[in-house]
Design a protein around this motif. Structure first.
Motif, PDB file in Angstrom:
ATOM      1  N   ASP A  62       0.843  -1.195   0.000  1.00  0.00           N
ATOM      2  CA  ASP A  62       0.000   0.000   0.000  1.00  0.00           C
ATOM      3  C   ASP A  62       0.879   1.245   0.000  1.00  0.00           C
ATOM      4  O   ASP A  62       2.089   1.177   0.144  1.00  0.00           O
ATOM      5  CB  ASP A  62      -0.954  -0.010   1.197  1.00  0.00           C
ATOM      6  N   TYR A  63       0.239   2.398  -0.151  1.00  0.00           N
ATOM      7  CA  TYR A  63       0.975   3.647  -0.243  1.00  0.00           C
ATOM      8  C   TYR A  63       1.859   3.907   0.976  1.00  0.00           C
ATOM      9  O   TYR A  63       2.988   4.388   0.845  1.00  0.00           O
ATOM     10  CB  TYR A  63       0.007   4.827  -0.397  1.00  0.00           C
ATOM     11  N   ALA A  93       5.821   4.230   0.332  1.00  0.00           N
ATOM     12  CA  ALA A  93       6.390   5.561   0.510  1.00  0.00           C
ATOM     13  C   ALA A  93       7.619   5.572   1.400  1.00  0.00           C
ATOM     14  O   ALA A  93       8.323   6.583   1.468  1.00  0.00           O
ATOM     15  CB  ALA A  93       5.334   6.506   1.081  1.00  0.00           C
ATOM     16  N   PHE A 102       9.439   5.057  -4.295  1.00  0.00           N
ATOM     17  CA  PHE A 102       8.064   5.378  -4.664  1.00  0.00           C
ATOM     18  C   PHE A 102       7.914   6.870  -4.901  1.00  0.00           C
ATOM     19  O   PHE A 102       8.235   7.689  -4.034  1.00  0.00           O
ATOM     20  CB  PHE A 102       7.125   4.926  -3.543  1.00  0.00           C
ATOM     21  N   ILE A 160       5.990   9.902  -4.736  1.00  0.00           N
ATOM     22  CA  ILE A 160       4.811  10.270  -3.949  1.00  0.00           C
ATOM     23  C   ILE A 160       3.910  11.258  -4.677  1.00  0.00           C
ATOM     24  O   ILE A 160       2.761  11.464  -4.255  1.00  0.00           O
ATOM     25  CB  ILE A 160       5.212  10.847  -2.577  1.00  0.00           C
ATOM     26  N   LEU A 175       2.366   8.588  -7.427  1.00  0.00           N
ATOM     27  CA  LEU A 175       1.866   7.368  -6.769  1.00  0.00           C
ATOM     28  C   LEU A 175       2.207   6.116  -7.574  1.00  0.00           C
ATOM     29  O   LEU A 175       1.351   5.291  -7.893  1.00  0.00           O
ATOM     30  CB  LEU A 175       0.351   7.477  -6.538  1.00  0.00           C
ATOM     31  N   VAL A 212       1.322  -1.519  -6.166  1.00  0.00           N
ATOM     32  CA  VAL A 212       1.014  -0.582  -5.088  1.00  0.00           C
ATOM     33  C   VAL A 212      -0.453  -0.180  -5.188  1.00  0.00           C
ATOM     34  O   VAL A 212      -0.899   0.330  -6.216  1.00  0.00           O
ATOM     35  CB  VAL A 212       1.904   0.667  -5.150  1.00  0.00           C
ATOM     36  N   PRO A 256      -3.994   1.710  -3.278  1.00  0.00           N
ATOM     37  CA  PRO A 256      -4.514   2.571  -2.215  1.00  0.00           C
ATOM     38  C   PRO A 256      -5.129   1.692  -1.143  1.00  0.00           C
ATOM     39  O   PRO A 256      -5.317   0.483  -1.362  1.00  0.00           O
ATOM     40  CB  PRO A 256      -5.577   3.420  -2.933  1.00  0.00           C
TER      41      PRO A 256
END
Length: 260
Positions: free
Chosen positions: A182-183, A187, A192, A194, A197, A217, A219
């Protein structure tokens, strides 16, 4: 109507924990177990990825037994984990090629020095929001590819997978059906972007890490997959998040200046 429950999986640096919640949000059972810490050299910290998985599964089983709930009774699963810790494993067999390198380990500091000398620091800061450091996952993955014989070639041929511990657990807990993160975890890898995304392929080229190694990846939306070999409805993984972010959210530290 059969009563259903929520399972919370907490894979931390020092141990693993599983909690079972009822429909009112009350904890009905909890199980925990410590992880072995490995210190091969001064400043190095590692975990055995197989032990991480086995210990987490053990706490899941014990929590279900304490709650007297069958796997079919679990409707939703949430997963939180130590974030920057990273590992590499074989796509076909699922066997790790080296221990997981823990976030606190400094063994990849020389990799960071090499990247800094190549002028990557500013690009990393602009795209990831992070100061280039061995704390984050990218240099740990690169270190493994450099140190394990034949690993870099295998990675380029698509034979290896790499990720943070959430990706390792999710891949195994869904019967190897879902290779995702996931984010909040992505991150903290230093790979990644940002703003867009996505994994940043320009940074990855500079790091020598093939994007094909990395998980999709997503959300923070539900995903489902086969949970072990249990029959019946498949529980949905409703949340996957790094420990600090999830703790802040749980304690309502969601505005600038608030603390967890």
């Amino acid at each position: 109507m059969e009563k259903t429950y929520v399972m919370g999986i907490d894979e931390g640096t020092t141990g693993a924990r599983t909690l079972i919640f009822d429909g009112d949000g009350e904890i009905v059972a909890e199980a925990a177990r410590e992880l072995t810490q490995h210190y091969p050299r001064a400043g190095w910290v590692e975990h055995n990825p197989v032990e991480i998985l086995e210990v987490q599964l053990e706490t899941m089983r014990h929590a279900l037994e304490k709650a007297q709930v069958s796997p079919r009774g679990i409707r939703t699963i949430g997963l939180t984990n130590q974030r920057e810790t990273a590992m590499v494993w074989e796509k076909e067999s699922g066997r790790p090629i080296y221990n997981a390198i823990v976030w606190a380990s400094r063994q990849s500091a020389d990799v960071i020095e090499r990247w800094a000398a190549a002028g990557l620091a500013q690009e990393v800061r602009e795209k990831t929001g992070l100061i280039m450091d061995a704390y984050y996952s990218a240099s740990k993955i690169a270190w493994i590819l450099d140190r394990v014989e034949g690993a870099r070639g295998r990675a380029e041929r698509g034979e290896l997978l790499a990720g943070t511990i959430d990706a390792w657990l999710m891949w195994n807990l869904t019967g190897r059906e879902r290779f995702v993160t996931d984010y909040s975890n992505a991150a903290r890898t230093m790979m990644f972007n940002i703003h867009e995304l996505r994994w940043d392929e320009e940074l990855l080229d500079g790091f020598g890490i093939p994007v094909t190694m990395l998980p999709e990846v997503l959300p923070p939306t539900p995903t489902s997959g086969r949970w072990g070999r249990c029959s019946g409805p498949r529980p949905r993984y409703r949340a996957c998040s790094g420990t600090s972010r999830r703790a802040s959210s749980a304690r309502r530290a969601t505005r600038r200046g608030s603390r967890r």
